[in-house]
Scaffold this active site. Structure first.
Site, mmCIF file in Angstrom:
data_model
loop_
_atom_site.group_PDB
_atom_site.id
_atom_site.type_symbol
_atom_site.label_atom_id
_atom_site.label_comp_id
_atom_site.label_asym_id
_atom_site.label_seq_id
_atom_site.Cartn_x
_atom_site.Cartn_y
_atom_site.Cartn_z
ATOM 1 N N MET A 160 2.383 4.944 1.631
ATOM 2 C CA MET A 160 2.904 5.308 2.947
ATOM 3 C C MET A 160 1.736 5.597 3.895
ATOM 4 O O MET A 160 0.667 6.021 3.471
ATOM 5 C CB MET A 160 3.770 6.558 2.846
ATOM 6 C CG MET A 160 5.066 6.326 2.103
ATOM 7 S SD MET A 160 6.073 7.812 2.070
ATOM 8 C CE MET A 160 7.601 7.169 2.744
ATOM 9 N N ASP A 161 1.975 5.365 5.160
ATOM 10 C CA ASP A 161 0.959 5.660 6.191
ATOM 11 C C ASP A 161 -0.266 4.770 6.099
ATOM 12 O O ASP A 161 -1.284 5.060 6.699
ATOM 13 C CB ASP A 161 0.485 7.133 6.120
ATOM 14 C CG ASP A 161 1.499 8.078 6.726
ATOM 15 O OD1 ASP A 161 2.270 7.617 7.587
ATOM 16 O OD2 ASP A 161 1.513 9.245 6.352
ATOM 17 N N SER A 166 3.200 -1.447 8.739
ATOM 18 C CA SER A 166 4.029 -1.928 9.844
ATOM 19 C C SER A 166 3.156 -2.378 11.012
ATOM 20 O O SER A 166 3.476 -3.361 11.691
ATOM 21 C CB SER A 166 4.996 -0.830 10.304
ATOM 22 O OG SER A 166 5.937 -0.544 9.282
ATOM 23 N N GLY A 170 0.839 -1.188 0.000
ATOM 24 C CA GLY A 170 0.000 0.000 0.000
ATOM 25 C C GLY A 170 0.874 1.238 0.000
ATOM 26 O O GLY A 170 2.108 1.143 -0.070
ATOM 27 N N GLU A 219 9.273 -3.339 5.017
ATOM 28 C CA GLU A 219 9.984 -2.544 4.008
ATOM 29 C C GLU A 219 10.419 -3.434 2.842
ATOM 30 O O GLU A 219 11.523 -3.292 2.295
ATOM 31 C CB GLU A 219 11.201 -1.826 4.620
ATOM 32 C CG GLU A 219 10.917 -1.045 5.905
ATOM 33 C CD GLU A 219 9.977 0.144 5.712
ATOM 34 O OE1 GLU A 219 9.630 0.448 4.549
ATOM 35 O OE2 GLU A 219 9.572 0.746 6.719
ATOM 36 N N ALA A 220 9.542 -4.341 2.450
ATOM 37 C CA ALA A 220 9.888 -5.333 1.422
ATOM 38 C C ALA A 220 10.092 -4.709 0.051
ATOM 39 O O ALA A 220 10.644 -5.340 -0.848
ATOM 40 C CB ALA A 220 8.803 -6.409 1.343
#
Ligand SMILES: [Zn+2]
Length: 246
Positions: free
Chosen positions: A38-39, A43, A36, A114-115
């Site tokens: 950022m934000d 995570s 997706g 962080e793939a």
């Protein structure tokens, strides 16, 4: 988020086979990729998946690179964090897991945050861990870079993963539409070229003259496609995940 783990293992801790047993009696393992902007909460989702598995008595290994905390851990903006192993483009992920096994530790599943930064070869290493060693792999990453093009790791994961899910978007463009693309903003202006990776947060840039040095202030802002194409950062450039109030 509850639909993330439809095939969660049912057995309790005592009936979970050790990694060696899993190799002798191969259970189907999977390579799953969640992506997706950022934000979007990836995570947080990574930590939730880890929690769900460890609660079942499974043993996981968490890896990341360039985490925003600049320490080897997976952290989320809602305050959760877990220690992780920092990797880089030269890390052989198969060797990393085998080393852990040699140390007498079980690795039933791998969480990769962080793939998007993985190399194509590293994604293939993950696939090999799934197919040959029956380790479940859950990879989480950004879909596209600031040029609206797939990151290399993301592209390879889309090609080879068993299962791909776009993360339910939790972040909105300033206009109220779902955020889709990551804009890079340098000194208040959206840019379309430059290095693929510039480590910066989505927090508003520090004020000029606040000791930030002479380098230009870089930040990221999530926009809908229309406003990304127009380079329109909104009437008042908003902070991370914030909707500018009318
Ligand atoms: Zn918009």
């Amino acid at each position: 988020m509850t639909a993330v783990e439809p095939n969660a293992p049912a057995p309790g801790p005592s009936s979970v086979p050790a990694s060696g047993d899993r190799r002798r009696h191969p259970a189907p393992a999977h390579l799953r990729f969640f992506h997706g902007p950022m934000d979007c909460g990836k995570s947080t989702l990574a930590l939730q998946v880890d929690h769900n598995h460890s609660r079942q008595g499974r043993h996981g290994m968490l890896v990341t690179q360039g985490d925003r905390s600049s320490a080897p851990q997976i952290s989320s903006r809602v305050g959760l964090s877990r220690d992780a192993t920092e990797i880089d483009g030269s890390t052989d992920l198969r060797l990393l897991v085998r080393e852990r096994w040699r140390g007498g530790h079980r690795v039933d599943y791998l969480i990769v945050d962080e793939a998007q930064f993985l190399t194509s070869a590293q994604v293939d290493q993950l696939a090999e861990l799934v197919d040959e060693s029956h380790v479940d792999v859950y990879a989480f990453g950004l879909t596209t870079d600031f040029r609206a093009q797939l990151f290399p790791g993301t592209q390879r994961l889309l090609e080879v993963a068993d299962d791909v899910q776009r993360i339910q978007v939790e972040v909105l463009c300033w206009c109220g539409l779902p955020g889709l693309l990551n804009a890079r903003v340098v000194d208040g202006v959206m840019v379309h070229s430059g290095e693929t990776v510039v480590v910066a947060d989505t927090a508003p840039a520090e004020l000029p003259g606040a000791g930030a040095g002479s380098s230009p202030a870089v930040r990221y802002q999530v926009l809908c496609r229309r406003h990304y194409v127009r380079g329109d950062l909104g009437p008042t450039p908003a902070g991370p995940g914030q909707l500018a109030l009318p």
